[in-house]
Design an enzyme around this catalytic site. Structure first.
Site, PDB file in Angstrom:
ATOM      1  N   HIS A  78      99.481  -3.939  -7.012  1.00  0.00           N
ATOM      2  CA  HIS A  78      99.179  -5.078  -7.860  1.00  0.00           C
ATOM      3  C   HIS A  78      97.666  -4.476  -8.507  1.00  0.00           C
ATOM      4  O   HIS A  78      97.116  -5.097  -9.480  1.00  0.00           O
ATOM      5  CB  HIS A  78      98.443  -6.155  -7.230  1.00  0.00           C
ATOM      6  N   ASP A  87     108.927  -4.717  -3.331  1.00  0.00           N
ATOM      7  CA  ASP A  87     108.166  -5.724  -2.677  1.00  0.00           C
ATOM      8  C   ASP A  87     108.322  -7.023  -3.618  1.00  0.00           C
ATOM      9  O   ASP A  87     108.685  -6.775  -4.610  1.00  0.00           O
ATOM     10  CB  ASP A  87     106.621  -5.349  -2.971  1.00  0.00           C
ATOM     11  N   HIS A 106     106.877  -9.251  -4.817  1.00  0.00           N
ATOM     12  CA  HIS A 106     105.815  -9.609  -5.747  1.00  0.00           C
ATOM     13  C   HIS A 106     106.108  -8.443  -6.979  1.00  0.00           C
ATOM     14  O   HIS A 106     106.463  -7.418  -6.768  1.00  0.00           O
ATOM     15  CB  HIS A 106     104.588  -9.672  -5.451  1.00  0.00           C
ATOM     16  N   ASP A 119     108.098  -8.234   1.946  1.00  0.00           N
ATOM     17  CA  ASP A 119     107.960  -9.892   1.727  1.00  0.00           C
ATOM     18  C   ASP A 119     109.046 -10.499   1.129  1.00  0.00           C
ATOM     19  O   ASP A 119     109.088 -11.738   0.928  1.00  0.00           O
ATOM     20  CB  ASP A 119     106.732  -9.976   1.003  1.00  0.00           C
TER      21      ASP A 119
HETATM   22 ZN    ZN Z   1     104.250  -8.528  -2.221  1.00  0.00          ZN
END
Ligand code: ZN
Length: 368
Positions: A142, A179, A181, A266
């Site tokens: 991120h 991931d 996200h 996740d």
């Molecule tokens: Zn994540």
């Protein structure tokens, strides 16, 4: 063949402020008893402990690494960002960016985390190791050049790839981010580049809320070299394998010298931050498949860099499955929740709907 595993106890000592999921505490949000960030050391430490208990460490080349150097960091992050981060870290910690807290010494630990990914990429790119896993913490995907986000303080994979480019080990790389996200940081860093194909499979509008759209394909000479597959909540084992197949032709067409995976867990069933239904076997099979692609495309040069995953119970089994698939180790860790999560998979109609949606997105990618 040799699979490397890069880790360092000090990365488990990274600490941050008290958050409930991604909510800062205050008002009606009561502090958590455990006192902390969902990005806790326990998921990573229990993964590492499970490796010790099963003995899979015997089949891996266990290594640490130096911190990424200032020169390596500055290939991605401007000096003013690094200086501000270092100053706050020296003063006792705090927070930069959004949802990215750290304690005293957080700067050095983040540089060490980036160093683990960098050393893993270097050892694989030079042929010293066949493939590798970097247990990097804090995570990286991120983090944008001047904006820490979502527990990510330095862009680990981008820093690692830039080092491999600068040292002349590789000319083209793929970053595959599974991931759950969106890998907004990696996307941002390479958005206008045609030497890095960035691919993100993620839960739509989970985090960040406003990025990761199918239409975001890159800019300038990077046009066509960014792929997002935003998935609806509830995608399970079969849907994830289908999504991976949808992007593989793009990896093959790109002909990378190395594939880096932003390996978050996740998307797994019990994760508290997301709403997907992947299992440890999903991660095993995705790893087998991407390893096959790496073997066909780039001499097997494949590096996993650990990202998110917030189930303390389950992340260790997902990580172990990835290591088994990377290394061909016969030492296994049976998933104690496999049967429960098999029953919880979406039914055939829902899975068919997910596959149809993925196929539609894949067609859109072909035409853009
Ligand atoms: Zn994540």
């Amino acid at each position: 063949m040799t699979t490397g595993f890069f880790w360092d106890e000090r990365t488990f000592w990274h600490a941050g402020g008290n958050y409930a999921f991604t909510l800062p505490l205050g008002g009606l949000v009561q502090p958590l008893a455990a006192g902390g960030l969902p990005e806790s050391p326990e998921t990573k430490r229990r993964f590492r402990n499970l490796m010790e208990v099963t003995g899979i460490t015997r089949d891996l080349d266990m290594r640490s690494a130096d911190m990424a150097s200032r020169t390596e960091l500055e290939r991605v992050h401007p000096a003013r960002y690094l200086d501000a981060f270092k100053a706050l870290s020296d003063q006792g910690g705090g927070e930069i960016g959004h949802h990215a807290p750290f304690a005293q010494g957080g700067y050095e630990i983040a540089a060490l985390s980036a160093g683990l990914s960098t050393a893993a990429v270097r050892a694989v790119a030079t042929g010293e190791l066949t493939n590798a896993y970097a247990l990097s913490r804090p995570p990286g995907h991120h983090c944008e050049p001047e904006d820490a986000k979502g527990f990510c303080l330095m862009a680990n994979i981008a820093i690692a790839l830039e080092a491999a480019f600068a040292e002349g080990h590789i000319k083209r790389a793929v970053v595959l981010d599974w991931d759950v996200h969106h890998g907004n940081g990696t996307e941002r860093i390479f958005y206008d580049r045609d030497d890095v194909l960035t691919i993100s499979l993620h839960q739509e509008t989970n985090y960040p809320l406003d990025t990761g759209h199918l239409a975001d394909r890159g800019a300038g000479k990077g046009k066509g070299y960014n792929i997002n597959l935003p998935l609806p909540p509830g995608v399970g084992h079969e849907g994830y394998l289908h999504a991976l197949e949808a992007v593989i032709p793009h990896i093959e067409a790109f002909k990378p010298d190395l594939i880096a995976v932003a390996c978050g867990y996740d998307a797994a069933c019990p994760d508290p931050l997301c709403s997907m239904l992947a299992t440890a076997d999903t991660f095993r099979q995705m790893t087998r498949r991407i390893r096959e692609v790496a073997e066909a495309q780039c001499g097997g040069k494949l590096v996993m860099s650990h990202e998110g995953g917030y189930s303390e119970i389950y992340v260790p089994f997902c990580g172990h499955a990835v290591l088994e698939a990377l290394s061909d180790s016969k030492i296994t860790a049976e998933d104690p929740l496999a049967e429960v999560f098999r029953i919880r998979q979406p039914n055939d109609r829902v899975t068919a709907f997910h596959k149809e949606l993925i196929d539609e997105m894949a067609q859109t990618l072909e035409s853009t």
